[in-house]
Design a protein around this motif. Structure first.
Motif, mmCIF file in Angstrom:
data_model
loop_
_atom_site.group_PDB
_atom_site.id
_atom_site.type_symbol
_atom_site.label_atom_id
_atom_site.label_comp_id
_atom_site.label_asym_id
_atom_site.label_seq_id
_atom_site.Cartn_x
_atom_site.Cartn_y
_atom_site.Cartn_z
ATOM 1 N N VAL A 1 40.449 63.056 -5.668
ATOM 2 C CA VAL A 1 40.907 64.403 -6.012
ATOM 3 C C VAL A 1 41.477 65.141 -4.813
ATOM 4 N N GLY A 2 40.689 65.193 -3.735
ATOM 5 C CA GLY A 2 41.024 66.088 -2.640
ATOM 6 C C GLY A 2 42.315 65.776 -1.924
ATOM 7 N N MET A 3 42.631 64.484 -1.760
ATOM 8 C CA MET A 3 43.744 64.109 -0.897
ATOM 9 C C MET A 3 45.104 64.498 -1.483
ATOM 10 N N MET A 4 45.325 64.222 -2.755
ATOM 11 C CA MET A 4 46.654 64.430 -3.326
ATOM 12 C C MET A 4 46.879 65.838 -3.875
ATOM 13 N N SER A 5 45.823 66.644 -3.969
ATOM 14 C CA SER A 5 45.943 67.933 -4.654
ATOM 15 C C SER A 5 47.012 68.837 -4.035
ATOM 16 N N PHE B 1 31.168 65.702 -0.702
ATOM 17 C CA PHE B 1 31.503 65.943 0.707
ATOM 18 C C PHE B 1 32.902 65.401 1.003
ATOM 19 N N GLY B 2 33.209 64.208 0.477
ATOM 20 C CA GLY B 2 34.544 63.641 0.656
ATOM 21 C C GLY B 2 35.615 64.525 0.054
ATOM 22 N N LEU B 3 35.321 65.088 -1.118
ATOM 23 C CA LEU B 3 36.254 65.999 -1.780
ATOM 24 C C LEU B 3 36.487 67.244 -0.933
ATOM 25 N N VAL B 4 35.395 67.852 -0.433
ATOM 26 C CA VAL B 4 35.509 69.053 0.405
ATOM 27 C C VAL B 4 36.297 68.741 1.675
ATOM 28 N N GLY C 1 39.791 70.457 2.439
ATOM 29 C CA GLY C 1 39.794 71.317 3.618
ATOM 30 C C GLY C 1 40.844 70.901 4.636
ATOM 31 N N ILE C 2 40.953 69.583 4.891
ATOM 32 C CA ILE C 2 41.981 69.082 5.817
ATOM 33 C C ILE C 2 43.375 69.381 5.270
ATOM 34 N N ASN C 3 43.553 69.127 3.978
ATOM 35 C CA ASN C 3 44.832 69.414 3.326
ATOM 36 C C ASN C 3 45.232 70.871 3.494
ATOM 37 N N LEU C 4 44.303 71.754 3.188
ATOM 38 C CA LEU C 4 44.595 73.188 3.257
ATOM 39 C C LEU C 4 44.844 73.620 4.698
ATOM 40 N N GLY C 5 44.032 73.090 5.624
ATOM 41 C CA GLY C 5 44.186 73.454 7.027
ATOM 42 C C GLY C 5 45.541 73.072 7.586
ATOM 43 N N VAL C 6 45.977 71.828 7.371
ATOM 44 C CA VAL C 6 47.267 71.398 7.925
ATOM 45 C C VAL C 6 48.427 72.059 7.190
ATOM 46 N N THR D 1 32.830 73.618 -1.922
ATOM 47 C CA THR D 1 31.729 73.698 -0.955
ATOM 48 C C THR D 1 30.420 74.044 -1.662
ATOM 49 N N SER D 2 30.475 75.011 -2.578
ATOM 50 C CA SER D 2 29.301 75.360 -3.378
ATOM 51 C C SER D 2 28.837 74.163 -4.203
ATOM 52 N N TYR D 3 29.789 73.436 -4.755
ATOM 53 C CA TYR D 3 29.547 72.210 -5.528
ATOM 54 C C TYR D 3 28.719 71.221 -4.703
ATOM 55 N N PHE D 4 29.099 71.026 -3.444
ATOM 56 C CA PHE D 4 28.401 70.093 -2.564
ATOM 57 C C PHE D 4 26.931 70.486 -2.392
#
Length: 530
Positions: free
Chosen positions: A35-39, A164-167, A171-176, A317-320
C-alpha cells in the motif's frame, strides 16, 4: 547499556523469539510494498511522464493491480517450494524475487524510456511473486513453530510490523514529495529503492532460522526434526517430537492438490471454503480501499489534498499503535468474538461516516463549518481503522494455518493469498469508480458489507483458538457427520467458544474461556518482566 545488550542477545538466541522477529520483519516488507509505496508515486508528475501514462488514468490502476496477480501466482509457486525444499529455502527465494522485482522497478525509465512502462510492469509482477510467497509461507512457518495458545499472538505481532512497513513507506513517500516536489524523479525512485533494506537484510539472516520440525517429520528426516525441536523447545522437545510423529502417522498418505480441495466431496473442501470466505469477508470490510486510497477518503470529509495526506499518515501511525491490542486480545477473546465485535464496530463507524461525509459535502446548505464534520469524521475513521486492525488484519491469515492438516497447510495458505490478491485486484479498479459515482455514499456500502462479513462469521466460522491443529480438524469431521456448516449446530455449539488452559490446574486441562476472567487472559499475553 550492557543489560539491554544482554537482554537483546538473549531474546535473539531464543529461537521462538528469533522466528517471530524475522517473520515480523518479512511481513513489514509486505506492508511497505502493498500500500504505502505506490500511493503517492501514482501522483508524481515525473513518474507519470516517464511511464507515458499522464493522460491514461486506467493504466495507473493496471500498474498497481498487476502486483496482486503476481502475488496469487507467487503464493502457489512458493508454497509448492515450501513443501518440496523446506520453509527456509522457500522464504529465501521469495525474498530474492521481491528484491529483484524492486530493482527492476527502480531502474524503469533510466534508459530506453519507450519501454519504461513494460519494465515497471515486469518489476511489479516479479515483486508480487516474492511478496505472495512471503504471505503464504511466513504464516505457515510461524504457526508451526508457535505454541497452541500463542499462535494468534505471534502472528498479530508480525502483522503489527506490516503496519510499521506501511507507515514507513507512506512517511518516506510524503517526506520526499514535500522536499523534492512532484516533478522530481527521485521523489518516486527513493521510496522504491529504500525497500531493498528488507529483503537484503532478511536473506542474510535466513540461514540462522530453524527449519520447521513438522516439515522434517513430513519428509522422514527424524534426526533433523529432533535437533530442531531441541533447539527451539529445549527439554520439552522430546514430547513435542512424539506428538508430531503421532500427528504425522495419522496424516500419512493424505496428500491433496488444489483442485481436490475445491471438490465439494473432498474432506478439505469445507476448510477451503472457510479460508476463501475469510479473505472475501476481509475485502468486504472496505479497508483495502481505505488503505490504498486513504487521502481520497479524507478528501470526502472536506480536506484539501496535502492536509488529507498528513491526516492519512496520522491514521496509519494510530493504526500501528492500536495493533498492540490485536496481539493482546486474539488469544484472550478468540478469533470469532474479535472478528464479530469488530465487524459491528466497523458497520457503526461507516454509518456515522456517511452522515459526516454528507454534512461535509453539503456544509454550505446546512450552515455548518466544513471543519466540524471533517474533524469528527476523521476521529471516527481513526477508530474504524483500529477496529479493522485489531479484528480483521491478522486473524484471517491465521485461520488457514490452524485448520488444515500438514498435507494441505501450504496449499490452504496459498489459496488464502490467491483470494486476497484477486480481491485487492478488484478493489484497485472498483474503488475509483465507486468514489466517482457514489461520493460519500461509499461509506454506506461499507457499512452494509461489514454487516454481511460479521453475519457470515457468526454463522459459519469455528473458534480455532486454544486448540491444537489436530483438534481444529475435528470440527470439520463433526460438521460432516452433522451435515451442516452452521457452527451452532455442530457438537451443540462447542466450536463457537474459545478454549483456555484452566488456571486452577497444572495447565493440562482445557476449559471454556468464559470461566477464566478476561483480565487474566489478557495478562497472560503480556511478557513477564522477569
Amino acid at each position: 547499556m550492557s543489560f539491554i545488550a544482554n537482554h537483546v542477545r538473549s531474546a535473539w538466541n531464543d529461537k521462538q523469539t528469533h522466528v517471530v522477529a524475522f517473520s515480523a520483519t518479512a511481513i513489514a516488507l509486505y506492508g511497505y510494498d502493498q500500500v504505502g509505496m505506490m500511493s503517492l508515486i501514482n501522483t508524481n508528475e515525473d513518474y507519470l511522464s516517464t511511464m507515458g501514462i499522464e493522460e491514461k488514468p486506467p493504466i495507473v490502476g493496471v500498474v498497481v493491480a498487476v502486483y496482486y496477480l503476481g502475488t496469487a501466482v507467487g503464493a502457489v509457486l512458493f508454497s509448492w517450494l515450501a513443501d518440496k525444499l523446506g520453509r527456509k529455502k522457500s522464504i529465501f527465494f521469495s525474498l530474492a524475487s521481491a528484491s529483484l522485482g524492486n530493482l527492476i522497478m527502480f531502474v524503469a525509465g533510466f534508459k530506453f524510456q519507450q519501454i519504461a512502462l513494460w519494465v515497471m510492469l515486469a518489476g511489479r509482477v516479479i515483486m508480487g511473486l516474492g511478496v505472495g510467497g512471503i504471505d503464504a509461507v511466513i504464516p505457515t512457518y510461524s504457526s508451526e513453530l508457535s505454541a497452541d495458545d500463542a499462535r494468534g499472538k505471534a502472528l498479530a505481532q508480525e502483522f503489527q510490523s506490516n503496519i510499521f512497513g506501511l507507515v514507513m513507506a507512506f512517511g518516506i513517500n510524503l517526506g520526499v514529495t514535500v522536499a523534492l516536489g512532484t516533478s522530481n524523479q527521485w521523489a518516486w525512485r527513493i521510496p522504491i529503492i529504500v525497500m531493498q533494506v528488507y529483503p537484503v537484510a532478511l536473506m542474510a539472516l535466513v540461514d540462522t532460522l530453524p527449519e520447521s520440525p513438522r516439515w522434517f517429520i513430513f519428509n522422514d528426516k527424524q534426526d533433523e526434526a529432533k535437533a530442531a525441536l531441541k533447539q527451539i523447545y529445549g527439554d520439552e522437545g522430546k514430547q513435542q517430537y512424539d506428538d508430531l510423529v503421532e500427528a504425522h502417522e495419522k496424516e500419512q498418505g493424505d496428500s491433496v492438490g488444489y483442485f481436490e480441495m475445491l471438490n465439494p466431496y473432498h474432506p478439505q473442501f469445507h476448510a477451503t471454503m472457510v479460508t476463501i470466505m475469510c479473505q472475501v469477508n476481509q475485502a468486504l470490510t472496505g479497508y483495502g480501499a481505505v488503505s490504498v486510497y486513504g487521502p481520497q477518503i479524507f478528501q470526502l470529509l472536506g480536506f484539501d489534498t496535502r492536509t488529507s495526506e498528513y491526516i492519512t499518515l496520522g491514521n496509519y501511525t494510530s493504526y500501528f499503535f492500536l495493533m498492540t491490542l490485536a496481539w493482546l486480545l486474539i488469544d484472550a477473546l478468540g478469533r470469532r468474538k474479535l472478528l464479530i465485535q469488530c465487524s459491528i464496530l466497523l458497520s457503526i463507524s461507516f454509518l456515522i461516516l456517511t452522515v459526516f461525509g454528507g454534512l461535509s459535502e453539503n456544509s454550505s446548505k446546512v450552515d455548518i463549518p466544513i471543519i466540524v464534520p471533517g474533524i469528527l469524521g476523521s476521529i471516527t475513521l481513526f477508530f474504524a481503522t483500529g477496529a479493522f486492525g485489531i479484528g480483521w488484519l491478522a486473524t484471517v491469515w491465521l485461520i488457514p494455518t490452524e485448520i488444515f492438516p500438514m498435507t494441505a497447510r501450504a496449499q490452504g495458505t496459498a489459496i488464502s493469498v490467491i483470494i486476497w490478491g484477486l480481491a485487492n485486484f478488484a478493489i484497485t479498479f472498483l474503488t475509483p469508480v465507486l468514489f466517482n459515482n457514489l461520493s460519500y455514499f461509499i461509506f454506506l456500502v461499507f457499512a452494509a458489507t461489514n454487516a454481511v462479513a460479521g453475519l457470515w462469521t457468526y454463522l459459519y466460522l469455528p473458534e480455532t483458538g486454544g486448540r491444537s491443529f489436530d483438534d481444529n480438524q475435528e470440527f470439520f469431521k463433526q460438521a460432516s457427520e452433522a451435515k451442516t456448516w452452521r457452527v451452532s449446530k455442530v457438537a451443540k455449539g462447542e466450536w463457537s467458544k474459545m478454549l483456555y488452559p484452566d488456571p486452577e490446574s497444572d495447565g493440562d486441562r482445557i476449559v471454556d474461556a468464559e470461566r477464566v476472567p478476561l483480565l487474566r487472559r489478557v495478562q497472560d499475553q503480556v511478557p513477564s518482566a522477569e
